[in-house]
Design an enzyme around this catalytic site. Structure first.
Site, PDB file in Angstrom:
ATOM      1  N   LYS A  43       0.924  -1.134   0.000  1.00 23.67           N
ATOM      2  CA  LYS A  43       0.000   0.000   0.000  1.00 23.67           C
ATOM      3  C   LYS A  43       0.957   1.174   0.000  1.00 23.67           C
ATOM      4  O   LYS A  43       1.309   1.707   1.069  1.00 23.67           O
ATOM      5  CB  LYS A  43      -0.893  -0.044   1.252  1.00 23.67           C
ATOM      6  CG  LYS A  43      -1.828   1.134   1.381  1.00 23.67           C
ATOM      7  CD  LYS A  43      -3.113   0.983   0.592  1.00 23.67           C
ATOM      8  CE  LYS A  43      -3.955   2.253   0.696  1.00 23.67           C
ATOM      9  NZ  LYS A  43      -5.255   2.138   0.032  1.00 23.67           N
ATOM     10  N   GLU A 122      -2.125  -2.301  -3.622  1.00 29.10           N
ATOM     11  CA  GLU A 122      -3.410  -1.609  -3.495  1.00 29.10           C
ATOM     12  C   GLU A 122      -3.196  -0.119  -3.714  1.00 29.10           C
ATOM     13  O   GLU A 122      -2.396   0.512  -3.021  1.00 29.10           O
ATOM     14  CB  GLU A 122      -4.057  -1.832  -2.114  1.00 29.10           C
ATOM     15  CG  GLU A 122      -5.405  -1.103  -2.037  1.00 29.10           C
ATOM     16  CD  GLU A 122      -6.091  -1.101  -0.676  1.00 29.10           C
ATOM     17  OE1 GLU A 122      -5.781  -1.965   0.167  1.00 29.10           O
ATOM     18  OE2 GLU A 122      -6.956  -0.220  -0.479  1.00 29.10           O
ATOM     19  N   GLY A 123      -3.926   0.430  -4.662  1.00 25.32           N
ATOM     20  CA  GLY A 123      -3.862   1.867  -4.889  1.00 25.32           C
ATOM     21  C   GLY A 123      -4.622   2.602  -3.801  1.00 25.32           C
ATOM     22  O   GLY A 123      -4.917   2.058  -2.731  1.00 25.32           O
ATOM     23  N   ASN A 182     -18.963  -5.343  -6.429  1.00 27.34           N
ATOM     24  CA  ASN A 182     -19.071  -5.646  -4.999  1.00 27.34           C
ATOM     25  C   ASN A 182     -20.350  -5.028  -4.451  1.00 27.34           C
ATOM     26  O   ASN A 182     -20.523  -3.810  -4.497  1.00 27.34           O
ATOM     27  CB  ASN A 182     -17.834  -5.102  -4.274  1.00 27.34           C
ATOM     28  CG  ASN A 182     -17.824  -5.466  -2.811  1.00 27.34           C
ATOM     29  OD1 ASN A 182     -18.492  -6.421  -2.397  1.00 27.34           O
ATOM     30  ND2 ASN A 182     -17.081  -4.729  -2.023  1.00 27.34           N
TER      31      ASN A 182
HETATM   32  N1  LIG Z   1     -19.509  -6.885   0.048  1.00 27.67           N
HETATM   33  C1  LIG Z   1     -19.460  -6.165   1.160  1.00 27.67           C
HETATM   34  N2  LIG Z   1     -20.506  -6.160   2.018  1.00 27.67           N
HETATM   35  C2  LIG Z   1     -20.476  -5.407   3.153  1.00 27.67           C
HETATM   36  N3  LIG Z   1     -19.430  -4.634   3.513  1.00 27.67           N
HETATM   37  C3  LIG Z   1     -18.365  -4.606   2.699  1.00 27.67           C
HETATM   38  C4  LIG Z   1     -18.310  -5.374   1.493  1.00 27.67           C
HETATM   39  N4  LIG Z   1     -17.120  -5.140   0.894  1.00 27.67           N
HETATM   40  C5  LIG Z   1     -16.459  -4.286   1.689  1.00 27.67           C
HETATM   41  N5  LIG Z   1     -17.190  -3.964   2.771  1.00 27.67           N
HETATM   42  C6  LIG Z   1     -16.844  -3.000   3.830  1.00 27.67           C
HETATM   43  O1  LIG Z   1     -16.802  -1.720   3.207  1.00 27.67           O
HETATM   44  C7  LIG Z   1     -15.758  -0.925   3.777  1.00 27.67           C
HETATM   45  C8  LIG Z   1     -14.803  -0.469   2.661  1.00 27.67           C
HETATM   46  O2  LIG Z   1     -14.101  -1.629   2.188  1.00 27.67           O
HETATM   47  P1  LIG Z   1     -12.542  -1.578   1.933  1.00 27.67           P
HETATM   48  O3  LIG Z   1     -11.849  -0.941   3.083  1.00 27.67           O
HETATM   49  O4  LIG Z   1     -12.111  -2.936   1.531  1.00 27.67           O
HETATM   50  O5  LIG Z   1     -12.534  -0.576   0.692  1.00 27.67           O
HETATM   51  P2  LIG Z   1     -11.288   0.105  -0.020  1.00 27.67           P
HETATM   52  O6  LIG Z   1     -11.617   0.208  -1.469  1.00 27.67           O
HETATM   53  O7  LIG Z   1     -10.049  -0.600   0.344  1.00 27.67           O
HETATM   54  O8  LIG Z   1     -11.318   1.554   0.647  1.00 27.67           O
HETATM   55  P3  LIG Z   1     -10.152   2.697   0.540  1.00 27.67           P
HETATM   56  O9  LIG Z   1     -10.458   3.444  -0.724  1.00 27.67           O
HETATM   57  O10 LIG Z   1     -10.421   3.507   1.794  1.00 27.67           O
HETATM   58  O11 LIG Z   1      -8.829   2.005   0.547  1.00 27.67           O
HETATM   59  C9  LIG Z   1     -15.098  -1.785   4.849  1.00 27.67           C
HETATM   60  O12 LIG Z   1     -15.664  -1.468   6.094  1.00 27.67           O
HETATM   61  C10 LIG Z   1     -15.456  -3.209   4.426  1.00 27.67           C
HETATM   62  O13 LIG Z   1     -15.500  -4.090   5.536  1.00 27.67           O
HETATM   63 MG   LIG Z   2      -8.312   0.182   1.189  1.00 32.70          MG
END
Ligand SMILES: Nc1ncnc2c1ncn2[C@@H]1O[C@H](COP(=O)(O)OP(=O)(O)OP(=O)(O)O)[C@@H](O)[C@H]1O
Ligand SMILES: [Mg+2]
Length: 230
Positions: A43, A122-123, A182
């Site tokens: 990251k 991860e971007g 998703n």
């Molecule tokens: N399919 C899903 N159903 C319910 N909650 C989800 C699902 N996928 C992800 N989440 C929840 O949504 C939130 C955002 O997910 P995540 O942190 O993986 O996103 P991200 O793209 O990495 O975010 P960022 O841009 O901040 O890095 C987290 O709290 C995660 O637990």
């Molecule tokens: Mg993230």
């Protein structure tokens, strides 16, 4: 930049922030690690880090990735640039007086890697979100020449965002390993929404995956890992 290592791996990106990148990338790191792959998770810059009681910045995404990949590498290697402001990394770095360039992020992604390792990056935010003072997430992905895994929230309006992201990837000549729709909790979701069917008709050559809830991430990660290291 010249490197001995031409990495195999994935650049995990998205149409937007908060779409499940860390959730899926962590599961994928764990699945690859469990299959004996040497996974180097990165990251390269994480903004919005909380402080611990000693004043250290805690990169939540990087900690999850590091743990999932078997804690083979230090947090410094996984997340070399940690920022406090919950803004784009480019903006947060400018505010915090930290010089953040694509050269530095590229180097941070590649350091320590050897032929045969799997580089999982991860971007931050979406594919065209600003990442450094001189470039976007897309620019780092272009430098690393990694295939993209594109997370997209399975909600109304996402089709346009996915098509724009695919066009941007094609313009840069980047391969797309897959688009992951998703399904995040959404009380307003129209009952007849079917993004998967519409998208697969519009982009029949792009691997498309659907995840119904967080429990759906592990099976998808296992299937992807199987395919990636076959
Ligand atoms: N399919 C899903 N159903 C319910 N909650 C989800 C699902 N996928 C992800 N989440 C929840 O949504 C939130 C955002 O997910 P995540 O942190 O993986 O996103 P991200 O793209 O990495 O975010 P960022 O841009 O901040 O890095 C987290 O709290 C995660 O637990
Ligand atoms: Mg993230």
């Amino acid at each position: 930049m010249n490197h001995a290592w031409t990495p195999t791996g994935l650049f995990v990106t998205a149409t937007d922030t908060g779409t499940g990148k860390t959730t899926l990338a962590s599961q994928l790191a764990a699945a690859l690690h469990a299959r004996g792959s040497c996974v180097r998770v990165r990251k390269p810059v994480e903004s919005g880090c909380a402080h611990d009681e000693d004043g250290n910045l805690l990169p939540a995404d990087a900690l999850a990735l590091q743990r999932a990949a078997g804690e083979r590498e230090s947090l410094e290697a996984v997340a070399p640039y940690r920022l406090s402001a919950a803004l784009s990394p480019a903006r947060a770095a400018a505010l915090e007086g930290i010089s953040l360039t694509l050269d530095k992020l590229e180097r941070a992604c590649l350091v320590g890697g050897r032929q045969g390792d799997f580089l999982l990056v991860e971007g931050a935010g979406g594919f065209y979100s600003p990442l450094a003072s001189d470039g976007l997430n897309a620019d780092l992905a272009s430098r690393l020449r990694l295939p993209l895994l594109i997370l997209a929230p399975d909600r109304l309006g996402v089709i346009g965002h996915v098509l724009l992201t695919l066009e941007a990837a094609a313009r840069r000549g980047l391969d797309v390993a897959g688009v992951v729709l998703n399904r995040l909790p959404d009380p307003e979701r129209p009952a007849q929404l079917d993004n998967a069917t519409e998208l697969s008709a519009l982009t029949p050559d792009t691997p498309l995956y659907s995840v119904a809830d967080t429990d759906g991430m592990a099976p998808l990660a296992a299937a992807l890992a199987e395919h990636l290291i076959r």
